[in-house]
Design an enzyme around this catalytic site. Structure first.
Site, PDB file in Angstrom:
ATOM      1  N   SER A 196       6.431   5.054  18.314  1.00 18.66           N
ATOM      2  CA  SER A 196       6.937   6.360  17.894  1.00 18.66           C
ATOM      3  C   SER A 196       7.073   7.280  19.101  1.00 18.66           C
ATOM      4  O   SER A 196       6.292   7.187  20.063  1.00 18.66           O
ATOM      5  CB  SER A 196       5.932   6.972  16.915  1.00 18.66           C
ATOM      6  OG  SER A 196       6.183   8.349  16.739  1.00 18.66           O
ATOM      7  N   SER A 199       0.836  -1.205   0.000  1.00 20.59           N
ATOM      8  CA  SER A 199       0.000   0.000   0.000  1.00 20.59           C
ATOM      9  C   SER A 199       0.869   1.253   0.000  1.00 20.59           C
ATOM     10  O   SER A 199       0.441   2.319  -0.414  1.00 20.59           O
ATOM     11  CB  SER A 199      -0.951   0.009   1.197  1.00 20.59           C
ATOM     12  OG  SER A 199      -0.229  -0.025   2.410  1.00 20.59           O
ATOM     13  N   ASN A 256      13.426  10.286  14.936  1.00 18.64           N
ATOM     14  CA  ASN A 256      13.201  10.637  13.525  1.00 18.64           C
ATOM     15  C   ASN A 256      14.167   9.890  12.609  1.00 18.64           C
ATOM     16  O   ASN A 256      15.283  10.370  12.372  1.00 18.64           O
ATOM     17  CB  ASN A 256      13.339  12.146  13.334  1.00 18.64           C
ATOM     18  CG  ASN A 256      12.170  12.907  13.926  1.00 18.64           C
ATOM     19  OD1 ASN A 256      11.903  12.806  15.128  1.00 18.64           O
ATOM     20  ND2 ASN A 256      11.460  13.639  13.110  1.00 18.64           N
ATOM     21  N   TYR A 296      10.572   5.063  18.079  1.00 21.33           N
ATOM     22  CA  TYR A 296      11.519   5.687  17.155  1.00 21.33           C
ATOM     23  C   TYR A 296      11.441   7.199  17.289  1.00 21.33           C
ATOM     24  O   TYR A 296      10.352   7.766  17.369  1.00 21.33           O
ATOM     25  CB  TYR A 296      11.178   5.367  15.699  1.00 21.33           C
ATOM     26  CG  TYR A 296      10.981   3.921  15.344  1.00 21.33           C
ATOM     27  CD1 TYR A 296      11.572   2.888  16.058  1.00 21.33           C
ATOM     28  CD2 TYR A 296      10.193   3.593  14.236  1.00 21.33           C
ATOM     29  CE1 TYR A 296      11.381   1.568  15.689  1.00 21.33           C
ATOM     30  CE2 TYR A 296      10.001   2.277  13.864  1.00 21.33           C
ATOM     31  CZ  TYR A 296      10.585   1.267  14.602  1.00 21.33           C
ATOM     32  OH  TYR A 296      10.389  -0.023  14.219  1.00 21.33           O
ATOM     33  N   LYS A 339       1.284   5.789   8.329  1.00 23.52           N
ATOM     34  CA  LYS A 339       2.121   6.654   9.169  1.00 23.52           C
ATOM     35  C   LYS A 339       2.000   8.159   8.926  1.00 23.52           C
ATOM     36  O   LYS A 339       2.785   8.930   9.460  1.00 23.52           O
ATOM     37  CB  LYS A 339       3.585   6.256   8.998  1.00 23.52           C
ATOM     38  CG  LYS A 339       4.105   6.463   7.587  1.00 23.52           C
ATOM     39  CD  LYS A 339       5.627   6.386   7.526  1.00 23.52           C
ATOM     40  CE  LYS A 339       6.127   6.583   6.125  1.00 23.52           C
ATOM     41  NZ  LYS A 339       7.565   6.601   5.991  1.00 23.52           N
ATOM     42  N   LYS A 361      -0.906   4.489  17.810  1.00 23.82           N
ATOM     43  CA  LYS A 361       0.345   3.937  18.359  1.00 23.82           C
ATOM     44  C   LYS A 361       0.213   3.735  19.877  1.00 23.82           C
ATOM     45  O   LYS A 361       0.649   2.720  20.413  1.00 23.82           O
ATOM     46  CB  LYS A 361       1.530   4.867  18.060  1.00 23.82           C
ATOM     47  CG  LYS A 361       1.946   4.881  16.602  1.00 23.82           C
ATOM     48  CD  LYS A 361       2.580   3.563  16.200  1.00 23.82           C
ATOM     49  CE  LYS A 361       2.796   3.485  14.699  1.00 23.82           C
ATOM     50  NZ  LYS A 361       3.157   2.145  14.228  1.00 23.82           N
ATOM     51  N   TYR A 366      -3.237   9.042  14.164  1.00 21.79           N
ATOM     52  CA  TYR A 366      -2.022   8.229  14.020  1.00 21.79           C
ATOM     53  C   TYR A 366      -1.359   8.018  15.381  1.00 21.79           C
ATOM     54  O   TYR A 366      -1.065   6.902  15.790  1.00 21.79           O
ATOM     55  CB  TYR A 366      -1.028   8.900  13.048  1.00 21.79           C
ATOM     56  CG  TYR A 366       0.347   8.276  13.099  1.00 21.79           C
ATOM     57  CD1 TYR A 366       0.573   7.018  12.543  1.00 21.79           C
ATOM     58  CD2 TYR A 366       1.420   8.909  13.745  1.00 21.79           C
ATOM     59  CE1 TYR A 366       1.827   6.413  12.617  1.00 21.79           C
ATOM     60  CE2 TYR A 366       2.672   8.320  13.823  1.00 21.79           C
ATOM     61  CZ  TYR A 366       2.864   7.072  13.252  1.00 21.79           C
ATOM     62  OH  TYR A 366       4.104   6.473  13.339  1.00 21.79           O
TER      63      TYR A 366
END
Ligand code: NAD
Ligand code: UFG
Length: 345
Positions: A128, A38, A183, A181, A88, A157, A153
């Site tokens: 994230s 996708s 960046n 994470y 994302k 998470k 989003y």
């Protein structure tokens, strides 16, 4: 060091997944990639095979598809899963919340349910730093409170982190790594694989790269009135290969320990947008045009990690600096000006 394992990587054709698949193959593991393309293309799989000298097994399918997951687990002797698959884009998530919850939350539920049915209890999940929300206290450690995400989003998470904690609390056999994470930027040194976002990039590095290569006109710099040293937003940029190495360490750890553990993957050092632009200009030898525009909604002023826990518990730390991140991002962009599109492989 764990022995060689058979690992399912969901979303393994994407930016972070592809670099991690390569790292896993190079470490001698067997890899099955599950991806629905996708937000990626098949080209990346042949690039990985060229670099690794062998290809990952590929299954085209969707993590939301329980039957597909069960067939996969029946066919391949998977011992652990790295779960990158998901959507994302912060802006898109505000327009299509259902799609984000379906892919990110339901997808993870389907995956965990199928894993449990097949007795697979080792999971590494892509979270994230966005879960920390807007904090004044830097650096962010895993003990820093999670904030109130400003978009679907971010909420997806945080929801997944919470549901994984419930799972680990309920069933002691789970060994789960939640990796937050910061960046991720840069690309493999070869310039063969890299970040290839669809349409106009949302993130700073792909945007700057496309300006430098002449695909986009000027960067819109979102705000120079933040309470930071030069007024522009500060982030903790981490080389994608350091991030991939962190996944290998986390994989070993979830084999040793049960329960859920959370680790930041960042460098511990923040750079402003202006510093990133200057570093990129040094790397590419060109000027990167930009215009200052108002702040982007939902952006925090600053965000950088305390990566100490990952070092103490995993023996992992990021090794590559900003100049190397920029040089590698530029090599990828220059040799693939249109990303994977129209590539002769
Ligand atoms: P990406 O879009 O490049 O990769 C995601 C991959 O998952 C793509 O190949 C896509 O085709 C696939 N995918 C999406 N939905 C799927 C589904 N339902 N079934 C099967 N495959 C599906 O993104 P990325 O930058 O590699 O990010 C990977 C993960 O890391 C994501 O979960 C993302 O939220 C998370 N993350 C990324 C960043 C970042 O800055 N790149 C930061 C924090 C967290
Ligand atoms: N920026 C610009 N212009 C752009 C793009 C970004 O000035 O065109 C600035 C942003 O304002 C920010 C910095 O560059 O100060 C970095 O922005 P990115 O969009 O590259 O990254 P973010 O920190 O906003 O977002 C990233 C991930 C998200 C994640 C978030 C928090 O892309 O998935 O970190 O962890 F939710």
């Amino acid at each position: 060091m764990v022995g060689k394992m058979s690992i399912l990587v969901t979303g393994g054709a994407g930016y972070l997944g592809s670099h991690t698949v390569l790292t896993l193959l190079q470490a001698g593991h067997s890899v099955v990639v599950l991806d629905n393309f996708s937000n990626s293309s098949a080209v990346v799989l042949s690039r990985i095979a060229q670099l690794a000298g062998r290809a990952p097994t590929f299954v085209r399918g969707d993590v939301r598809d329980g039957a597909c997951l069960r067939n996969l687990f029946l066919k391949y002797p998977i011992q652990a899963v790295m779960h990158f698959a998901g959507l994302k884009s912060v802006a898109e998530s505000a327009r299509q919340p259902l799609n984000y919850y379906l892919n990110n939350v339901s997808g993870t539920l389907q995956l965990c349910q199928a894993m449990a049915e097949f007795g697979i209890y080792r999971l590494v999940f892509s979270s994230s730093a966005t879960v920390y929300g807007d904090s004044n206290e830097m650096p962010l450690s895993e003990d820093s409170p999670t904030g109130v995400p400003t978009n679907p989003y971010g909420r997806s998470k945080l929801m997944v982190e919470e549901l994984l904690q419930d799972l680990a609390d309920a069933e002691g056999r789970w060994g789960i790594a939640v990796l937050r994470y910061f960046n991720p930027v840069g690309a493999h040194k070869s310039g063969f694989i890299g970040d290839d976002p669809n349409g106009t990039p949302n993130n700073l590095l792909p945007y700057i790269s496309q300006v430098a290569v002449g695909r986009l006109k000027a960067l819109q710099l979102f705000g120079n009135d933040y309470p930071t040293p030069d007024g522009t937003g500060v982030r903790d940029y981490i080389h994608v290969l350091d991030l991939a190495a962190g996944h290998l360490c986390a994989l070993e750890a979830v084999g040793r320990r049960s329960g859920l553990s959370t680790w930041n993957l960042g460098t511990g050092r923040g750079y402003s947008v202006l510093e990133v632009i200057s570093a990129f200009e040094r790397a590419c030898g060109r000027k990167v045009d930009f215009v200052i525009v108002p702040r982007r909604e939902g952006d925090v002023a600053q965000c950088w990690a305390d990566p100490g826990k990952a070092f103490r518990e995993l023996g992992w730390r990021a090794e590559r600096g900003l100049d190397e991140m920029m040089a590698d991002a530029w090599r990828w962009q220059l040799t693939n000006p249109d990303g994977y599109k129209e590539s002769g492989v």
